[in-house]
Design a protein around this motif. Structure first.
Motif, short mmCIF file in Angstrom:
data_model
loop_
_atom_site.label_atom_id
_atom_site.label_comp_id
_atom_site.label_asym_id
_atom_site.label_seq_id
_atom_site.Cartn_x
_atom_site.Cartn_y
_atom_site.Cartn_z
N ASP A 249 -45.22 25.66 -15.70
CA ASP A 249 -44.46 26.90 -15.55
C ASP A 249 -44.19 27.47 -16.94
O ASP A 249 -43.63 26.77 -17.79
CB ASP A 249 -43.14 26.65 -14.83
N TYR A 250 -44.55 28.71 -17.15
CA TYR A 250 -44.39 29.36 -18.45
C TYR A 250 -43.48 30.57 -18.34
O TYR A 250 -43.49 31.28 -17.34
CB TYR A 250 -45.75 29.86 -18.97
N LEU A 251 -42.73 30.79 -19.41
CA LEU A 251 -42.02 32.05 -19.61
C LEU A 251 -42.50 32.56 -20.96
O LEU A 251 -42.25 31.93 -21.99
CB LEU A 251 -40.51 31.89 -19.63
N LEU B 267 -41.86 26.21 -19.82
CA LEU B 267 -42.28 26.19 -21.21
C LEU B 267 -42.11 27.61 -21.75
O LEU B 267 -42.74 28.54 -21.25
CB LEU B 267 -43.75 25.76 -21.32
N GLY B 268 -41.25 27.78 -22.72
CA GLY B 268 -40.98 29.10 -23.26
C GLY B 268 -41.90 29.41 -24.43
O GLY B 268 -42.14 28.55 -25.29
N ILE B 269 -42.40 30.62 -24.46
CA ILE B 269 -43.22 31.09 -25.57
C ILE B 269 -42.70 32.47 -25.95
O ILE B 269 -42.66 33.37 -25.11
CB ILE B 269 -44.71 31.17 -25.19
N ILE B 270 -42.27 32.59 -27.19
CA ILE B 270 -41.78 33.89 -27.68
C ILE B 270 -42.80 34.38 -28.70
O ILE B 270 -43.15 33.66 -29.63
CB ILE B 270 -40.39 33.78 -28.34
N VAL B 271 -43.26 35.60 -28.51
CA VAL B 271 -44.27 36.17 -29.40
C VAL B 271 -43.65 37.34 -30.17
O VAL B 271 -43.18 38.30 -29.58
CB VAL B 271 -45.51 36.65 -28.60
N VAL C 107 -46.87 31.73 -14.35
CA VAL C 107 -46.64 32.42 -15.62
C VAL C 107 -45.80 33.66 -15.38
O VAL C 107 -46.15 34.52 -14.57
CB VAL C 107 -47.97 32.82 -16.28
N LYS C 108 -44.68 33.76 -16.11
CA LYS C 108 -43.85 34.96 -16.09
C LYS C 108 -43.88 35.55 -17.49
O LYS C 108 -43.73 34.83 -18.48
CB LYS C 108 -42.39 34.60 -15.77
N VAL C 109 -44.06 36.85 -17.57
CA VAL C 109 -44.07 37.53 -18.86
C VAL C 109 -42.91 38.52 -18.88
O VAL C 109 -42.81 39.38 -18.00
CB VAL C 109 -45.41 38.25 -19.11
N ALA C 110 -42.06 38.40 -19.90
CA ALA C 110 -40.91 39.29 -20.03
C ALA C 110 -41.23 40.39 -21.03
O ALA C 110 -41.41 40.13 -22.22
CB ALA C 110 -39.69 38.50 -20.49
N LYS D 202 -53.95 39.89 -14.54
CA LYS D 202 -54.42 38.56 -14.93
C LYS D 202 -53.82 37.46 -14.07
O LYS D 202 -54.03 36.28 -14.33
CB LYS D 202 -54.13 38.31 -16.41
N GLY D 203 -53.02 37.84 -13.07
CA GLY D 203 -52.48 36.84 -12.15
C GLY D 203 -51.11 36.30 -12.50
O GLY D 203 -50.58 35.44 -11.81
N ALA D 204 -50.52 36.80 -13.57
CA ALA D 204 -49.17 36.37 -13.94
C ALA D 204 -48.16 37.32 -13.29
O ALA D 204 -48.52 38.37 -12.77
CB ALA D 204 -49.02 36.39 -15.46
N SER D 205 -46.90 36.94 -13.34
CA SER D 205 -45.87 37.86 -12.85
C SER D 205 -45.13 38.42 -14.07
O SER D 205 -45.12 37.81 -15.13
CB SER D 205 -44.91 37.15 -11.89
#
Length: 188
Positions: free
Chosen positions: A20-22, A65-69, A116-119, A132-135
């Motif tokens: 699970d990704y954020l 799993l958090g990823i900040i870009v 995958v969640k993208v904020a 791409k299939g993410a939310s």
């Protein structure tokens, strides 16, 4: 007995290893939240750290799993930098690379079984993410999720604190035994 073919076995294994990704578009969120936007005017580093701390807390609570870009699109001769902290990864993109392009590329490397969640508030990015299939979640929805997680953490801490009570022998013994022990104590 039913046998699985190679594709079915691989599919089962991939689902079992699902992550699970954020993924957070850092500057987009900083500019969308008034309190971080106000801080960023005078101290961008402090605003980034506040966002990072919030995502760390959220990732630890939810298990995501958090990823900040953070993009370095307009910064000259900047190289990609990846920093790991607790349950999150912080990415500073290279020169001429936007956070959006990094996020799109990263999502492409993930399994179709990953959640995958993208904020981001960027509408074009939201459409690409969905394709791409993410939310996608907006900055407002992310803020509500963070506040909800914080209240659940407080609730959990409060209930576990209430469970910690004194652990005395007198609380466990019957009155007769307590009376006998008290008499022994006084006769000494």
């Amino acid at each position: 007995m039913r046998y699985l073919n190679k594709e079915q076995v691989i599919s089962k294994l991939m689902r079992r290893n699902k992550k699970d990704y954020l993924i957070v578009d850092g500057y987009n969120i900083i500019n969308a939240w008034d309190e971080l936007k106000d801080i960023s005017i005078t101290d961008l580093e402090h605003a980034r750290e506040k966002l990072i701390d919030a995502i760390i807390e959220y990732a630890e609570f939810t298990g995501r799993l958090g990823i900040i870009v953070f993009d370095a699109y307009n910064i000259k001769s900047c190289k990609e930098k990846i920093e790991k902290r607790k349950n999150i990864t912080i990415v500073y993109t290279k020169e001429h690379q936007t956070a959006d392009s990094y996020i799109e590329k990263f999502i492409g490397t993930l399994s179709k079984y990953d959640d995958v969640k993208v904020a981001t508030n960027d509408y074009a990015e939201q459409q690409i993410v969905l394709g791409k299939g993410a939310s996608r979640i907006t900055s407002r929805e992310l803020k509500l999720d963070l506040e909800n997680a914080k209240s659940k953490i407080k609730e959990k801490n409060t209930s576990s604190y209430k469970k910690i009570q004194r652990n005395w022998l007198e609380d466990r013994l019957d009155k007769e035994t307590l009376s006998k022990l008290e008499n022994i104590r006084r006769n000494r």
